[in-house]
Design an enzyme around this catalytic site. Structure first.
Site, PDB file in Angstrom:
ATOM      1  N   ASP A 156       0.571  -1.419   0.062  1.00 18.28           N
ATOM      2  CA  ASP A 156      -0.125   0.056  -0.008  1.00 18.28           C
ATOM      3  C   ASP A 156       1.071   1.073  -0.198  1.00 18.28           C
ATOM      4  O   ASP A 156       0.238   1.955  -0.306  1.00 18.28           O
ATOM      5  CB  ASP A 156      -1.311   0.072   0.912  1.00 18.28           C
ATOM      6  CG  ASP A 156      -1.618   1.175   1.469  1.00 18.28           C
ATOM      7  OD1 ASP A 156      -2.829   0.750   0.398  1.00 18.28           O
ATOM      8  OD2 ASP A 156      -2.362   1.748   1.982  1.00 18.28           O
ATOM      9  N   MET A 202      -8.529   5.374   2.312  1.00 19.57           N
ATOM     10  CA  MET A 202      -7.966   6.943   2.185  1.00 19.57           C
ATOM     11  C   MET A 202      -7.033   6.717   0.988  1.00 19.57           C
ATOM     12  O   MET A 202      -6.860   7.939   0.008  1.00 19.57           O
ATOM     13  CB  MET A 202      -8.598   7.773   2.664  1.00 19.57           C
ATOM     14  CG  MET A 202      -9.762   7.787   2.860  1.00 19.57           C
ATOM     15  SD  MET A 202     -10.970   7.528   2.068  1.00 19.57           S
ATOM     16  CE  MET A 202     -10.882   9.102   1.830  1.00 19.57           C
ATOM     17  N   ARG A 203      -5.735   6.480   1.495  1.00 21.67           N
ATOM     18  CA  ARG A 203      -4.660   6.207   0.599  1.00 21.67           C
ATOM     19  C   ARG A 203      -4.760   5.688  -1.048  1.00 21.67           C
ATOM     20  O   ARG A 203      -4.130   7.139  -1.838  1.00 21.67           O
ATOM     21  CB  ARG A 203      -3.491   5.575   0.757  1.00 21.67           C
ATOM     22  CG  ARG A 203      -1.894   5.715   0.430  1.00 21.67           C
ATOM     23  CD  ARG A 203      -0.993   5.361   0.720  1.00 21.67           C
ATOM     24  NE  ARG A 203      -0.912   5.754   2.536  1.00 21.67           N
ATOM     25  CZ  ARG A 203      -1.243   5.018   3.097  1.00 21.67           C
ATOM     26  NH1 ARG A 203      -1.711   4.024   3.445  1.00 21.67           N
ATOM     27  NH2 ARG A 203      -0.448   5.502   4.560  1.00 21.67           N
ATOM     28  N   ALA A 204      -5.806   5.529  -1.436  1.00 20.34           N
ATOM     29  CA  ALA A 204      -6.283   5.242  -3.036  1.00 20.34           C
ATOM     30  C   ALA A 204      -6.146   7.072  -3.672  1.00 20.34           C
ATOM     31  O   ALA A 204      -6.262   7.115  -4.481  1.00 20.34           O
ATOM     32  CB  ALA A 204      -6.335   3.910  -2.788  1.00 20.34           C
ATOM     33  N   VAL A 228      -3.302   9.161  -3.501  1.00 19.69           N
ATOM     34  CA  VAL A 228      -3.010   8.889  -4.380  1.00 19.69           C
ATOM     35  C   VAL A 228      -3.253   8.456  -6.072  1.00 19.69           C
ATOM     36  O   VAL A 228      -2.811   9.792  -7.279  1.00 19.69           O
ATOM     37  CB  VAL A 228      -1.597   7.770  -4.212  1.00 19.69           C
ATOM     38  CG1 VAL A 228      -1.553   7.063  -5.897  1.00 19.69           C
ATOM     39  CG2 VAL A 228      -1.474   7.443  -3.523  1.00 19.69           C
TER      40      VAL A 228
END
Length: 676
Positions: A193, A274-276, A279
């Site tokens: 991730d 929420m990283r997706a 990014v």
């Protein structure tokens, strides 16, 4: 320094080049993971990227690459007085798979720290990579303790070295680039991730393209400098384009409509956290800047999804990475404003500018990678129910088509008894470099883990004889003590699976495959190597030699046919041969033999006696073993339990294998000789 292969001379690999270039434009994207078979220019492309990165300005003499405009106030070489910075090329630092912890984070001079009270610190690779590129080849083979350190540095943008009361901190912000061959095993989800983007690479099947790859590589090997000179103009143009995109990046507008498309896409594909979303937003912005535009379009969002989401939608290591592009297009259409379809002034994928796809390199072509992945994961289960229907009068000797595995479950932990010294993992007790401290010894070679109290105790009686007069402790080399630690190791888990006619009832074989799949998932989480031996008919075969690729074992299991007699002895003897070879290759990795059978043995003269003699071979060598008893029905013969006794191991039923079973607590496998 050798001349790197020019980035612009790389043939094909559009997704790979695009992923790297987007990170060069916007390092905030978060790096890239390059997955693919060997010999596909993964390492070549990464090393070539360094020549395209803009130079960085650093404080003169600072070993930690501090920015003169805003130096790190906690820099070990600081505080820095105001001074003009010096420019140098951005570094590409390679992290070897076998690197030590001290080499990665740096090392403290323990002797000086104890005797003089100074923080004498030698920077590691994380300090070298600050404001540059940290490249990890074969990142999936990196030891867990190094992965933990990388995760901490990537999350906090700093590296902390804490050792025996001495603390050092320095900034460590870098572009993380990793390459890997999925056949050798998958990455831990936490590290996976941390990579902003992922790209899949494969060798071209086009003859002309392959010829051009060979022609250019031979020309480079003959004269690297002359070859690089021929591509100097293209390299300069690409470097200028990266600089222009970087300058444009702050002016790129990410509209609310586009942001809603990003959020809707991440929600539709059920990615965790929420990283997706973040990014994807940064990637889409970088794509627009790369294309020379000041506004993000739906095409940018689509390309960003293809790069940022495939590795985030996996729910277990057996899921093939990738996205359903039809679902992606539908989600983007539903989330986008309808009027944009008619009034959008930007050209579509087939028109204008840089060739569409949101950034100058075509999007991933339909069919490049998805069909093989889909067929591996989806074909067999969907066809299996109709391929070998249950029939009361069906012959046990007839071969049946593969049966789909039942839903996997969480298993009890099976461990090897005793204390090993194998590779770090999460299964059996072992002496390791990391874990709880259990004692102290004199160091054999370089000191890596100081046992402070033992060192002080060794030095204390000699202080008067050494003429100690100050506050510092007079420490000699002979006083130093190395801490011994106990942690967990990974084992070689060798599965021996009965695929004979006695196991071939569809519902029963489905449950057996589900149990083995569950054990494989457990082996993945515990960082084991796995192997697969099957037996049926007249012989046994090695379906998968020992490997770190647990998903390869799952794939072989899924396609396993059943039928025929039960050559149990052949299966045990084949397993014995596999373990004998593996002991020579990796003597420190202890094996765990898992035999999945109902215990029956048929075929050939005296099959039961032969199976017993083969089992006693494993017992004589002290191989830890467990028999998963697959016998079903009201009348049970107890043959699997007898086999476990011959092996010197333990038998568990399919129900007892479940972690939530009330049949007992965690079962440790009993090795031969332990009961004696």
């Amino acid at each position: 320094m050798s001349t790197p292969y020019p980035f612009t001379a790389i043939v094909g690999q559009d997704d790979l080049r695009l992923g790297l270039l987007l990170n060069a434009v916007s390092p905030a994207v978060g790096g890239v993971l390059v997955r693919g078979e060997k010999g596909t220019a993964k390492s070549t492309a990464v090393r070539a990227l360094a020549a395209l990165m803009p130079e960085v300005s650093v404080v003169p003499g600072c070993r930690f690459s501090c920015d003169p405009v805003s130096p790190d106030p906690a820099c070990p070489d600081g505080p820095h007085a105001e001074a003009a910075g010096v420019s140098r090329a951005a570094r590409t630092v390679e992290l070897p798979v076998g690197a030590s912890e001290d080499r990665l984070v740096g090392a403290l001079d323990i002797e000086r720290a104890l005797s003089e009270g100074v923080k004498a610190f030698e920077p590691g690779l994380l300090a070298d990579a600050h404001r540059g590129i940290l490249y990890v080849d074969e990142v999936n083979l990196l030891h867990d303790h190094l992965v933990d350190l990388l995760l901490d540095a990537a999350a906090m943008g700093a590296s902390y070295v804490e050792r025996e009361g001495v603390s050092v901190r320095h900034a460590a912000r870098f572009l993380l680039v990793g390459t890997m061959n999925p056949e050798e095993g998958e990455l831990r989800p936490q590290l996976l991730d941390r990579f902003g983007l992922t790209v899949e690479v494969a060798a071209s099947r086009d003859t002309d393209e392959r010829v051009e790859v060979v022609r250019r590589r031979l020309a480079y090997d003959d004269d690297p400098e002359a070859f690089a000179a021929r591509w100097a103009k293209e390299e300069t143009a690409l470097r200028e384009r990266i600089a222009a995109a970087r300058a444009l990046l702050p002016r790129v507008v990410l509209g609310d409509a586009v942001l809603r498309q990003i959020a809707a896409t991440c929600a539709a594909f059920e990615v965790d956290g929420m990283r997706a979303d973040i990014v994807m937003a940064r990637t889409a912005t970088a794509l627009a800047a790369w294309a020379g535009r000041e506004e993000v379009t739906a095409d940018d969002v689509r390309q960003a999804a293809l790069l940022a989401l495939p590795h985030r939608r996996r729910r277990n290591p057996f899921d093939a990475p990738g996205l359903d592009e039809d679902k992606l297009d539908q989600t983007l259409d539903e989330a986008g404003p309808q009027e944009d379809n008619d009034d959008d002034p930007d050209p579509g994928p087939d028109g204008g500018g840089d060739g569409g796809g949101g950034g100058g390199v075509p999007p991933q072509a339909d069919g490049d990678h998805a069909p093989p992945q889909a067929s591996e994961g989806d074909d067999t289960p969907s066809q299996a129910p109709d391929s070998a229907p249950d029939a009361p009068g069906r012959s046990a000797g007839a071969e049946q088509q593969p049966v789909a595995a039942a839903e996997p479950f969480r298993t009890k932990m099976l461990s090897v008894p005793g204390l090993g010294e194998g590779a770090a993992g999460r299964r059996s007790r072992a002496r390791t470099a990391h874990g709880r401290t259990t004692g102290a010894v004199r160091p054999q070679g370089a000191l890596t883990k100081l046992h402070l109290s033992a060192t002080v105790q060794a030095a204390a009686p000699h202080q008067r004889a050494r003429g100690r007069s100050g506050r510092g402790l007079v420490v000699r080399r002979d006083d130093l003590r190395q801490a011994t630690r106990e942690g967990r190791e990974g084992n070689l888990v060798l599965f021996v699976v009965d695929a004979s006619g006695s196991m071939a009832a569809r519902q029963r074989m489905s449950a057996v495959k589900g149990a083995v799949l569950s054990l494989l998932l457990d082996a993945y989480q515990r960082r084991d190597k796995v192997g697969l031996v099957t037996f049926r008919g007249k012989e046994a075969e090695v379906a998968l030699p020992p490997t770190s690729s647990v998903d390869a074992a799952a794939s072989r299991l899924e396609s396993l046919p059943t039928g025929g007699r039960t050559p149990l002895a052949a299966g045990l003897l084949k397993a014995h041969d596999v373990l004998r070879v593996e002991r020579l290759r990796d003597p420190s990795r202890r094996p765990l033999l898992v035999v999945v059978t109902d215990g029956r043995a048929t075929g050939g003269p005296e099959p039961v006696a032969l199976a017993g003699r083969a089992a006693r071979l494993h017992q004589a060598e002290g191989t830890a073993s467990v028999v998963v008893d697959c016998e079903s029905g009201y009348v049970r013969l107890g043959l699997a339990g007898e086999l476990a006794r011959e092996l010197g191991g333990t038998a568990v039923t399919l129900d007892e294998l479940r972690a939530d079973s009330i049949a007992g607590l965690v079962k440790d496998v009993t090795a031969a000789g332990r009961a004696a």
